[in-house]
Design an enzyme around this catalytic site. Structure first.
Site, PDB file in Angstrom:
ATOM      1  CB  SER A  64       2.304  24.679   4.303  1.00 47.01           C
ATOM      2  OG  SER A  64       3.111  25.450   4.862  1.00 47.01           O
ATOM      3  CG  HIS A 121      12.693  32.117   2.880  1.00 46.30           C
ATOM      4  ND1 HIS A 121      13.646  32.945   2.411  1.00 46.30           N
ATOM      5  CD2 HIS A 121      11.805  31.756   1.914  1.00 46.30           C
ATOM      6  CE1 HIS A 121      13.518  32.981   1.075  1.00 46.30           C
ATOM      7  NE2 HIS A 121      12.364  32.200   0.730  1.00 46.30           N
ATOM      8  CG  ASP A 131       8.462  30.611  -0.337  1.00 46.18           C
ATOM      9  OD1 ASP A 131       9.695  31.457  -0.214  1.00 46.18           O
ATOM     10  OD2 ASP A 131       8.739  29.524  -0.416  1.00 46.18           O
ATOM     11  CG  MET A 188       4.608  31.888  -4.174  1.00 48.67           C
ATOM     12  SD  MET A 188       4.599  29.972  -4.568  1.00 48.67           S
ATOM     13  CE  MET A 188       6.006  29.592  -3.373  1.00 48.67           C
ATOM     14  CG  HIS A 223      11.457  34.189  -2.053  1.00 52.02           C
ATOM     15  ND1 HIS A 223      11.852  32.829  -2.113  1.00 52.02           N
ATOM     16  CD2 HIS A 223      11.725  35.056  -3.186  1.00 52.02           C
ATOM     17  CE1 HIS A 223      12.215  32.754  -3.394  1.00 52.02           C
ATOM     18  NE2 HIS A 223      12.378  33.957  -4.103  1.00 52.02           N
ATOM     19  CG  MET A 250       8.883  33.361  -5.528  1.00 52.40           C
ATOM     20  SD  MET A 250       9.020  31.994  -5.231  1.00 52.40           S
ATOM     21  CE  MET A 250       8.839  32.024  -3.519  1.00 52.40           C
ATOM     22  CG  MET A 269      15.307  31.234  -6.667  1.00 58.52           C
ATOM     23  SD  MET A 269      14.614  30.907  -5.112  1.00 58.52           S
ATOM     24  CE  MET A 269      13.640  29.334  -5.384  1.00 58.52           C
ATOM     25  N   GLY A 325       8.352  28.562  -7.025  1.00 60.35           N
ATOM     26  CA  GLY A 325       7.140  28.499  -7.219  1.00 60.35           C
ATOM     27  C   GLY A 325       6.475  27.139  -6.459  1.00 60.35           C
ATOM     28  CG  PHE A 326       5.247  24.120  -8.030  1.00 64.62           C
ATOM     29  CD1 PHE A 326       4.136  24.035  -7.737  1.00 64.62           C
ATOM     30  CD2 PHE A 326       5.797  24.825  -9.062  1.00 64.62           C
ATOM     31  CE1 PHE A 326       3.067  24.508  -8.526  1.00 64.62           C
ATOM     32  CE2 PHE A 326       4.942  25.330  -9.970  1.00 64.62           C
ATOM     33  CZ  PHE A 326       3.485  25.145  -9.671  1.00 64.62           C
ATOM     34  N   GLY A 327       7.293  23.471  -3.996  1.00 59.17           N
ATOM     35  CA  GLY A 327       8.187  22.729  -2.905  1.00 59.17           C
ATOM     36  C   GLY A 327       8.585  21.494  -3.500  1.00 59.17           C
ATOM     37  CG  ASP A 339      14.279  29.154  -1.225  1.00 62.28           C
ATOM     38  OD1 ASP A 339      13.716  28.067  -0.897  1.00 62.28           O
ATOM     39  OD2 ASP A 339      13.380  30.010  -1.612  1.00 62.28           O
ATOM     40  N   GLY A 361      15.462  22.782  -2.178  1.00 60.66           N
ATOM     41  CA  GLY A 361      16.042  21.207  -2.150  1.00 60.66           C
ATOM     42  C   GLY A 361      17.231  21.117  -1.485  1.00 60.66           C
ATOM     43  CB  THR A 373      10.456  19.330   2.110  1.00 57.78           C
ATOM     44  OG1 THR A 373       9.587  20.021   1.291  1.00 57.78           O
ATOM     45  CG2 THR A 373       9.672  18.012   2.465  1.00 57.78           C
TER      46      THR A 373
END
Length: 226
Positions: A12, A37, A39, A41, A71, A73, A142, A147-149, A176, A178, A199
């Site tokens: 975001s 947390h 992210d 990337m 995190h 990535m 994971m 890489g994607f929400g 982490d 879903g 989300t």
């Protein structure tokens, strides 16, 4: 073994300025998130690209006391250790997949004054942690591809969590991807005690209620089974 629910701050940021990131982060903490947390990337290890240590450092100036977990990535996690430590990061969680010498990276993170988190993609066997588990403060399992929400929770990953909890009863185990009200029971029953939720929390009309409910479920399972 503490029960903690983590507020996820990720892609975001691509559509936000620092003030919005700060407001979102502080709002999550005010609603009961135990820490942030973040992210990170690089566009290589995962296709997406987010933010780096300058943004984290600016956020730290505004949020003095919260626990920050990054995190990472990224393809070369060893490259950013010193910068993230200087930015005020408390725990540096990196993926083992692109790293040739995981124990070496763990030592560098420790020497920089941060806690060590090691992260496993869904396709990575959980048993790989045996070689460096004594150096890790936490293992992140994971439950989606990094890489994607907004991805669907991968239920079979709970076998990894259960294996870790059985073999390392006092280990902090994070999940982490879903994770929300519909999947939190599976995570808690398998033995996860650190819950990253994005989300499900940020998209809720009542994030405080969602956070409180999920923390209660995890705490109940810890007391009952572990």
């Amino acid at each position: 073994m503490a029960n903690k629910l983590v507020a996820k701050i990720g892609p975001s940021i691509l559509n936000s300025d620092l003030s919005q990131l700060y407001e979102e982060s502080q709002n999550l903490l005010d609603n009961g998130a135990d820490y942030l947390h973040l992210d990170v990337m690089d566009g290589h290890f995962v296709p997406n690209l987010t933010f780096g240590h300058p943004i984290v450092k600016c956020l730290r100036r505004k949020i003095k006391d919260a626990f920050f977990e990054t995190h990472m990535m990224v393809s070369k996690p060893e490259q950013w250790i010193e910068n993230m430590a200087d930015a005020g990061v408390n725990q540096y969680t990196f993926h083992v997949e692109p790293v040739e010498d995981v124990p070496l990276v763990c030592r560098k993170v420790q020497e920089a004054g941060m806690k060590v988190g090691v992260a496993l993609k869904p396709g990575t066997p959980v048993e790989v942690v045996v070689d460096y588990i004594n150096m890790a403060d936490m293992v992140l399992v994971m439950t989606v591809e990094p890489g994607f929400g907004g991805q669907k929770f991968i239920e079979p990953m709970m076998k990894k969590v259960a294996w870790l909890r059985t073999n390392y009863p006092s280990l902090d185990i994070e999940v982490d991807g879903g994770v929300g009200p519909s999947t939190i029971h599976a995570c808690a029953q398998a033995g996860a005690n650190m819950i990253v939720s994005g989300t499900a929390v940020t998209g809720s009309d009542n994030p405080g209620k969602v956070i409180s409910s999920m923390k209660d479920i995890v705490n109940s399972e810890i007391i009952k089974n572990f």
